[in-house]
Design an enzyme around this catalytic site. Structure first.
Site, PDB file in Angstrom:
ATOM      1  N   LYS A  72       0.806  -1.221   0.000  1.00 32.06           N
ATOM      2  CA  LYS A  72       0.000   0.000   0.000  1.00 32.06           C
ATOM      3  C   LYS A  72       0.843   1.277   0.000  1.00 32.06           C
ATOM      4  O   LYS A  72       0.436   2.287  -0.576  1.00 32.06           O
ATOM      5  CB  LYS A  72      -0.957   0.001   1.191  1.00 32.06           C
ATOM      6  CG  LYS A  72      -2.039  -1.068   1.098  1.00 32.06           C
ATOM      7  CD  LYS A  72      -3.021  -0.969   2.249  1.00 32.06           C
ATOM      8  CE  LYS A  72      -4.106  -2.018   2.146  1.00 32.06           C
ATOM      9  NZ  LYS A  72      -5.133  -1.893   3.211  1.00 32.06           N
ATOM     10  N   ASP A 109     -10.267   2.285   1.494  1.00 31.78           N
ATOM     11  CA  ASP A 109     -10.449   1.809   2.867  1.00 31.78           C
ATOM     12  C   ASP A 109     -11.104   2.878   3.737  1.00 31.78           C
ATOM     13  O   ASP A 109     -11.967   2.571   4.561  1.00 31.78           O
ATOM     14  CB  ASP A 109      -9.103   1.420   3.491  1.00 31.78           C
ATOM     15  CG  ASP A 109      -8.574   0.093   2.986  1.00 31.78           C
ATOM     16  OD1 ASP A 109      -9.396  -0.769   2.590  1.00 31.78           O
ATOM     17  OD2 ASP A 109      -7.349  -0.102   2.992  1.00 31.78           O
TER      18      ASP A 109
END
Length: 279
Positions: A72, A109
């Site tokens: 990420k 997210d």
């Protein structure tokens, strides 16, 4: 521009480890519901060292990538553009590959957490607690910046992690106080508890669940339920699961990658629940 149903396109989830990921189940369910018969979604074991080469090898048929740990943050220097949300938390979990070859990174997210909480009636809290201080904790802080009007207490294992969480708070506009992990049982009395730690980490806290717990958001989905989530439910508290988060963030990924909106939330949720029941 929305993708045509007859256009062959590819997408995948990358990470290490990645074999446990439910993302293929969710995305494939969305493609079936949307009539995207020639779309495929796979999973690839890719670590940080292999990521640049993997990206270089992608052809024009690729529409997007979902990223899990440890990619990420590692992907950011490899992108042409990064959304404001992803830049704020220094974490990209979604890469959209455009027809002109550009790579655009986003973080679903954060809005996925907000949506999952909202679905359970949590639109605003006056305080919250976070268990952990890793990459997911920074996304949790960004989500709390949108719904928490007061202090967030982060329970962490080291002074370095504590300093990082306070810095994230300043960056995201959240009032963050840190406390040692040894005091983590106190977190369970908060109006909203967000557990962001790896599997097994919070098991020892299950015995400290209060008589009338409020809301627990446990970002894990495998194994499920965690000991903490099971005890929380038994005590009558509300539980938001990692599957809730996974589905909501995947909905946003499908919409970005395919250009189709809205993505079929309920079909994706049913597919995820079925896959979990078969594990």
């Amino acid at each position: 521009m929305p993708a045509r149903a007859t256009e062959a396109r590819r997408a995948a989830v990358l990470g290490s480890p990645v074999a446990h990921s439910l993302s293929p189940v969710l995305h494939r369910a969305a493609y079936a519901e949307l009539g995207l018969a020639n779309w495929s979604y796979d999973r690839f074991e890719v670590d940080e060292a292999a990521l640049p080469g993997f990206l270089r090898g992608l052809g024009p048929e690729w529409a997007g990538l979902s990223l899990t740990m440890p990619l990420k943050r590692a992907v950011i220097p490899l992108l042409d553009a990064v959304s404001e949300t992803a830049a704020a938390v220094e974490a990209v979990n979604t890469v959209v590959l455009t027809e002109d070859g550009r790579r655009a990174g986003d973080n679903t997210d954060v809005p996925g957490m907000v949506a999952a909480l909202g679905e359970h009636g949590i639109d605003q809290v006056d305080s919250a607690a976070i268990l952990g201080a890793g990459a997911t904790a920074s996304s949790a802080l960004a989500a709390l910046a949108r719904i928490c009007t007061g202090e967030v207490v982060a329970y962490v294992r080291s002074d370095a992690r504590a300093a990082e969480m306070r810095q994230w708070g300043e960056r995201l506009g959240v009032e963050v106080r840190t406390a040692p992990w040894a005091d983590a049982a106190q977190a369970l009395r908060a109006p909203l508890v967000v557990a962001t730690t790896p599997a097994g980490t919070t098991d020892a806290l299950a015995g400290a669940v209060p008589e009338r717990p409020a809301t627990l958001f446990d970002v894990l989905y495998d194994p499920w339920p965690t000991d903490l989530a099971a005890r929380w439910s038994m005590a009558g508290g509300a539980v938001v699961s990692g599957l809730d988060l996974l589905v909501h963030q995947a909905v946003l990924q499908v919409e970005q990658m395919t250009g189709r909106s809205p993505a079929p939330l309920e079909a994706m949720r049913r597919a995820g629940e079925k896959a979990m029941s078969e594990r």
